[in-house]
Design an enzyme around this catalytic site. Structure first.
Site, mmCIF file in Angstrom:
data_model
loop_
_atom_site.group_PDB
_atom_site.id
_atom_site.type_symbol
_atom_site.label_atom_id
_atom_site.label_comp_id
_atom_site.label_asym_id
_atom_site.label_seq_id
_atom_site.Cartn_x
_atom_site.Cartn_y
_atom_site.Cartn_z
ATOM 1 N N GLY A 52 0.702 -1.197 -0.060
ATOM 2 C CA GLY A 52 0.158 0.049 0.082
ATOM 3 C C GLY A 52 0.724 1.112 0.044
ATOM 4 O O GLY A 52 2.143 1.208 0.190
ATOM 5 N N CYS A 79 5.308 -5.999 1.457
ATOM 6 C CA CYS A 79 5.600 -4.666 1.183
ATOM 7 C C CYS A 79 5.338 -3.846 2.347
ATOM 8 O O CYS A 79 5.546 -4.106 3.593
ATOM 9 C CB CYS A 79 5.156 -4.146 -0.080
ATOM 10 S SG CYS A 79 6.172 -2.499 -0.506
ATOM 11 N N TYR A 80 4.273 -3.032 2.281
ATOM 12 C CA TYR A 80 3.749 -2.430 3.525
ATOM 13 C C TYR A 80 3.146 -3.296 4.507
ATOM 14 O O TYR A 80 3.360 -3.260 5.617
ATOM 15 C CB TYR A 80 2.335 -1.508 3.069
ATOM 16 C CG TYR A 80 1.588 -0.539 4.216
ATOM 17 C CD1 TYR A 80 1.805 0.455 4.540
ATOM 18 C CD2 TYR A 80 0.476 -1.492 4.727
ATOM 19 C CE1 TYR A 80 1.311 0.856 5.685
ATOM 20 C CE2 TYR A 80 -0.002 -0.940 5.825
ATOM 21 C CZ TYR A 80 0.142 0.366 6.197
ATOM 22 O OH TYR A 80 -0.564 1.038 7.197
ATOM 23 N N HIS A 165 7.567 -8.094 -4.127
ATOM 24 C CA HIS A 165 6.065 -8.572 -4.666
ATOM 25 C C HIS A 165 6.278 -9.930 -5.068
ATOM 26 O O HIS A 165 6.478 -9.700 -6.184
ATOM 27 C CB HIS A 165 5.596 -7.442 -5.487
ATOM 28 C CG HIS A 165 5.233 -6.126 -4.867
ATOM 29 N ND1 HIS A 165 4.150 -5.822 -4.300
ATOM 30 C CD2 HIS A 165 5.911 -4.934 -4.530
ATOM 31 C CE1 HIS A 165 3.947 -4.867 -3.769
ATOM 32 N NE2 HIS A 165 5.240 -4.167 -3.882
ATOM 33 N N GLU A 167 3.878 -11.599 -6.039
ATOM 34 C CA GLU A 167 2.728 -11.607 -6.962
ATOM 35 C C GLU A 167 2.812 -11.317 -8.409
ATOM 36 O O GLU A 167 2.071 -11.667 -9.240
ATOM 37 C CB GLU A 167 1.348 -11.050 -6.258
ATOM 38 C CG GLU A 167 1.376 -9.523 -6.147
ATOM 39 C CD GLU A 167 2.215 -9.147 -5.190
ATOM 40 O OE1 GLU A 167 2.975 -9.644 -4.578
ATOM 41 O OE2 GLU A 167 2.196 -7.667 -4.722
ATOM 42 N N SER A 218 -24.911 -11.494 -24.766
ATOM 43 C CA SER A 218 -24.328 -10.501 -25.755
ATOM 44 C C SER A 218 -23.692 -10.966 -26.659
ATOM 45 O O SER A 218 -23.050 -10.315 -27.500
ATOM 46 C CB SER A 218 -23.482 -9.375 -24.793
ATOM 47 O OG SER A 218 -22.265 -9.851 -24.320
ATOM 48 N N ASP A 222 -18.730 -14.014 -20.707
ATOM 49 C CA ASP A 222 -19.080 -13.931 -19.434
ATOM 50 C C ASP A 222 -20.881 -14.227 -19.516
ATOM 51 O O ASP A 222 -21.287 -15.449 -18.917
ATOM 52 C CB ASP A 222 -19.216 -12.550 -18.672
ATOM 53 C CG ASP A 222 -17.742 -12.099 -18.768
ATOM 54 O OD1 ASP A 222 -17.004 -13.099 -18.805
ATOM 55 O OD2 ASP A 222 -17.493 -11.238 -18.387
ATOM 56 N N LYS A 360 -12.009 -13.110 -14.373
ATOM 57 C CA LYS A 360 -12.109 -13.368 -15.697
ATOM 58 C C LYS A 360 -11.587 -14.843 -16.180
ATOM 59 O O LYS A 360 -12.352 -15.559 -16.942
ATOM 60 C CB LYS A 360 -11.608 -12.386 -16.560
ATOM 61 C CG LYS A 360 -12.062 -12.510 -17.920
ATOM 62 C CD LYS A 360 -13.009 -11.521 -18.381
ATOM 63 C CE LYS A 360 -13.674 -11.634 -19.642
ATOM 64 N NZ LYS A 360 -15.044 -10.755 -20.041
#
Ligand code: XMP
Length: 504
Positions: A52, A79-80, A165, A167, A218, A222, A360
């Protein structure tokens, strides 16, 4: 049971949650300051404190509920998050002379968080503060050239912190580090697509019972996957596909071919006449969107009334939408789908949003299990207003037809040459600009077609795709030959920002 990711405002928070799901551990995101009672409801097996922008020593810095740090559940601070752990347990965090940003290499690493790793471990750093003194009993378990405190852990092995990080993709072995944390915490790893599908089917059946469900399809991933889910669950449903006359070549047929054989009760409504006459003479992009949105609601409402009553309206809302529309977190507000916004309230529907905890890529995995053909599953995004925002200026049938034929050639060639999957979105734009050319001995005065292809992660930013010159050459020769109304083909080199992906 979940890995609870507490969000302290990092741009990577969602990515952290996604990585755990890739590791087949269910994960949820909660606000960094969420009270313990709320965290407990998620049945945390492990907790992650995200990064953050704040400094832990600043006034008003966000703090987790102290119960998070009671040791009941293993905690990983990133991190933070790591700095907060150090600060909370009595260590010292200070502002560095200059921020450390970018790639670094661990010069030393040890302990359970790094189990199984060998060789060079490259990590991604992005911080201005650093831990300069550890809490009592804690030790450093990784360092970099510039940073003597790259990772830390407590004596009992319940608290871990990494300054980098794990991730992000710039930390290539980050997934293994996160996996080690799951091992340490003893987290169950059963979040597989098959299990997700079973759970979703059970949920839909139980919630819907003998009632009826309406949904708008559509042609995107999704809503198509949602239609297949309802069909698989065997609930009474009607899937409405509104053909607004602004679709790409063959799109309507493709949707019919994909969904009907798999048991979706699909109704295709041809409303192109109505949309096109409402759009007649309209040049302003936002006005086009407004007209299309409005007309869509009218058409959809008419079907709902005629084929009703329905108790539920199903929507393909995804987890990022839920997080966003709640203005961060808390009770999920209803996401206004680009086409059916406002409808649930107006018609008194109850919302059914089975994907509200999915990302997604997880929907794509479900789509695969449900048998959605790749033509739709791997399709580029397509805007709700369709080709209306790709025919610049006023839209008419003739221009739509020209664009449709040209765009189909572009996209088909991308697929044939194996380039379709390399770009995030590819599209064609028809400009109302004509220019002089020559074909045989004849003078031509044809339209200009813009080819646009971009690479992107989420559409928020984008870069123009470096398509091979030979390929662009092939497209540029093919289109005017097969679509003689087009006299000139250009390629758009604008990134986003400053451009947007669409031209309108
Ligand atoms: P822009 O043009 O804003 O587009 O860079 C980003 C992504 O959003 C899509 N897009 C839309 N999708 N309704 C939609 O459903 C819209 O009005 C709309 N405008 C843009 C665009 O295709 C791209 O994927």
């Amino acid at each position: 049971m979940a890995v609870v990711v507490l969000d302290f405002g990092s741009q990577y928070t969602r990515l952290i949650a996604r990585r755990f799901r890739e590791l087949r551990a269910y994960s949820v995101i909660l606000p960094g300051t969420a009270p313990w009672a709320e965290i407990e409801r998620a049945e945390p097996e492990a907790i992650v404190l995200s990064g953050g922008p704040s400094s832990v020593f600043a006034e008003g810095a966000p703090r987790p509920d102290p119960a998070v740090l009671s040791g009941r559940v293993p905690v990983l601070g990133i991190c933070y998050g790591m700095q907060y752990l150090a600060h909370f347990f009595g260590g010292v965090v200070e502002r560095r002379g200059r921020a450390e940003y970018g790639k670094a290499v661990l010069t030393r690493y040890e302990g359970p968080l790094f189990a199984g790793l060998s060789g060079e471990v490259q990590v991604w750093m992005s911080h201005a503060d650093a831990v300069t003194r550890l809490p009592e009993g804690w030790r450093v378990v990784a360092e970099t050239e510039e940073n003597p405190v790259g990772a830390i852990q407590d004596e009992a092995g319940r608290f871990f912190g990494v300054q980098f990080h794990p991730e992000v993709s710039h930390t290539p072995k980050g997934l293994e580090i996160l996996e080690n944390f799951l091992e340490i915490a003893g987290v169950r790893r059963d979040w597989t697509p098959g299990r997700v599908l079973d759970a979703m089917i059970a949920e839909v059946r139980e919630r819907v019972g003998k009632d009826r469900v309406l949904l708008a399809v559509s042609g995107g991933v999704d809503s198509s996957t949602l239609a297949l889910l309802l069909a698989r669950a065997g609930v009474d449903h009607l899937a409405v596909f509104v053909d607004h006359g602004l679709l790409r070549l063959g799109e309507r047929e493709e949707v019919e071919r994909a969904l009907s054989p798999l048991g979706v009760n699909l109704r295709v409504v041809d409303a192109s006449e109505r949309f096109l006459s409402a759009l007649s003479g309209v040049a302003d992009p936002e006005e086009k969107r407004r007209i299309i949105g409005h007309t869509f609601i009218e058409v959809f409402k008419a079907v709902a009334e005629e084929a009703g009553p329905f108790r539920f309206l199903a929507q393909g809302t995804l987890y990022p939408d839920v997080i966003e529309s709640a203005g961060g977190f808390g009770a999920a507000k209803i996401k206004s789908h680009h086409n059916v916004g406002g409808l649930p309230e107006e018609l008194g529907f109850e919302l059914l949003e089975p994907f509200r905890y999915l990302f997604k890529d997880e929907v794509r995995e479900l789509a695969l299990l449900l048998g959605l053909p790749d033509t739709i599953r791997l399709r580029h995004p397509f805007p709700g207003p369709g080709l209306a925002i790709r025919v610049l200026g006023p839209v008419d049938r003739e221009k739509l037809e020209i664009l449709r034929r040209a765009d189909d050639l572009f996209v088909s060639l991308l697929k044939e040459r194996g380039l379709y999957g390399e770009v995030w979105q590819a599209l064609s734009v028809l400009l109302p600009v004509r220019s002089v050319g020559v074909a045989g001995d004849e003078r031509r005065y044809g339209y200009t077609l813009v080819l646009r292809a971009v690479t992107s992660v989420d559409g928020m930013t984008a870069d123009w795709a470096r398509l091979p010159h030979d390929f662009l050459d092939e497209v540029a020769r093919t289109i005017p030959r097969k679509v003689p109304e087009i006299g000139r083909v250009v390629y758009d080199l604008t990134s986003k920002p400053p451009g947007t992906i669409e031209w309108e």
